[in-house]
Motif scaffolding. Structure first.
Motif, PDB file in Angstrom:
ATOM      1  N   GLY A  85      53.821  37.468  67.370  1.00  0.00           N
ATOM      2  CA  GLY A  85      54.973  36.587  67.543  1.00  0.00           C
ATOM      3  C   GLY A  85      54.902  35.749  68.790  1.00  0.00           C
ATOM      4  N   VAL A 107      57.117  33.448  63.903  1.00  0.00           N
ATOM      5  CA  VAL A 107      57.599  34.681  63.278  1.00  0.00           C
ATOM      6  C   VAL A 107      56.468  35.703  63.266  1.00  0.00           C
ATOM      7  CG1 VAL A 107      58.506  35.704  61.172  1.00  0.00           C
ATOM      8  CG2 VAL A 107      59.240  33.415  61.859  1.00  0.00           C
ATOM      9  N   GLU A 138      53.395  34.240  61.136  1.00  0.00           N
ATOM     10  CA  GLU A 138      53.272  32.816  60.823  1.00  0.00           C
ATOM     11  C   GLU A 138      52.548  32.090  61.952  1.00  0.00           C
ATOM     12  OE1 GLU A 138      56.996  31.115  59.789  1.00  0.00           O
ATOM     13  OE2 GLU A 138      57.414  32.567  58.199  1.00  0.00           O
ATOM     14  N   ARG A 174      55.404  26.955  63.731  1.00  0.00           N
ATOM     15  CA  ARG A 174      56.850  26.987  63.908  1.00  0.00           C
ATOM     16  C   ARG A 174      57.346  25.544  63.988  1.00  0.00           C
ATOM     17  NH1 ARG A 174      61.266  29.818  66.345  1.00  0.00           N
ATOM     18  NH2 ARG A 174      62.539  28.478  67.677  1.00  0.00           N
TER      19      ARG A 174
END
Length: 311
Positions: free
Chosen positions: A187, A192, A207, A210
């Motif tokens: 993170g 995420v 992920e 962002r």
């Protein structure tokens, strides 16, 4: 270091290949740049006062290419730097500076004097991997394109003179890329993070991108303070409309360059960053051990003395 030097040299050659001398008064392009190499060395042998021998080196490259004709303006800048330090007999190599930033603004005059409808683009990342040298072993905390930031928006640019500009955009997109799955899973930089089951098995990857949308303000000021002393300062402010808009992201860079002669120069650069999405381990209850994470103001200062080549 070799990779960084090669990339900087390629950028330098590319810039020189596209640059042309301006002889006519109506020439719409203004181009220039600075290439600098800074070096320092300390040698200690049976030194009772303590310390370690060290070698430090930094490569700096700054270039601009600005266009102005009729109702159109197009301002472009490239800033790049890479520095390392080799410490002690074991030759511990640590990174001291690392950045790449490209800024571009395309503007068209408005009915208001000294203002322009403007499309803005910013790209920012780094050359090499970064580690937390305070920890042992030193964990990886950043990488090329981890993070990388792309900021794009439409707004109004106020430029009353060549020294000052103020750009404001009510609609700006900010994209954060983390092109390292290990960092994305943790993170890092606000993406995420990965999810895990009770046994510690990863269920979903973190992920790597962002997206944010918000308001953006860029202020830039350049002046000749006294003879052979130049000041350049730039501050970017971004508010994410979708999450805690009251927490303003800040990116503020200042350069004071002092010319000694045609070859030698010295400079002081400072860089202040605050990003609510970048968190650090913190001691919330003051017991001496970290018990949470939170955003912190980041600050860097670099003093350099070395060779400088004007382009």
């Amino acid at each position: 270091m070799k990779r960084a030097l090669t990339l900087v040299c390629l950028l330098l050659l590319l810039f020189n290949a596209t640059a042309q001398d301006s002889t006519a008064a109506e020439e719409p392009w203004k181009k220039g740049g600075v290439f600098g190499i800074n070096f320092s060395q300390t040698f200690l042998d049976n030194w009772q006062g303590g310390g370690q021998s060290a070698i430090n080196g930094t490569v700096l490259f700054t270039a601009f290419a600005n266009y102005k004709k009729d109702k159109w303006t197009w301002d472009n800048t490239l800033d790049a730097a890479y520095g390392i330090s080799r410490i002690g007999e074991k030759g511990l190599v640590q990174k001291t500076d690392d950045r790449i930033e490209i800024n571009s603004k395309l503007g068209h005059t408005t009915p208001v004097v000294n203002t322009f409808w403007t499309a803005m683009f910013t790209f920012r990342t780094q050359w090499d991997a970064g580690y937390d040298y305070a920890a042992s072993p030193s964990p990886l905390i950043s990488d090329p394109f981890a993070p990388a930031y792309v900021i794009a928006g439409l707004g109004i640019d106020y430029k009353p003179s060549d020294k000052f500009s103020a750009y404001i955009s009510p609609i700006t997109s900010k994209t954060t890329m983390v092109d390292n799955q290990r960092l994305a899973d943790a993170g890092a930089f606000g993406v995420v993070e990965a999810t895990y089951d009770d046994m510690g098995m990863k269920l979903t990857d973190g992920e790597t991108i962002r997206y944010e949308v918000g308001g953006f303000l860029k202020l830039q000021y350049t002046t000749q303070v006294v003879k052979n002393v130049k000041l350049n300062t730039r501050i970017d402010l971004f508010s994410n409309y979708l999450n805690n808009p009251q927490n303003i992201d800040i990116n503020w860079e200042t350069l004071i360059a002092m010319k000694i002669n045609s070859w030698l120069s010295t400079s002081i650069t400072t860089h202040l960053v605050y990003d609510d999405d970048i968190t650090f381990a913190v001691d919330r209850d003051g017991d001496g051990s970290d018990d949470g994470r939170g955003p912190r103001t980041q600050f860097k200062e670099v003093f350099a003395l070395g060779l400088q080549f004007q382009l």
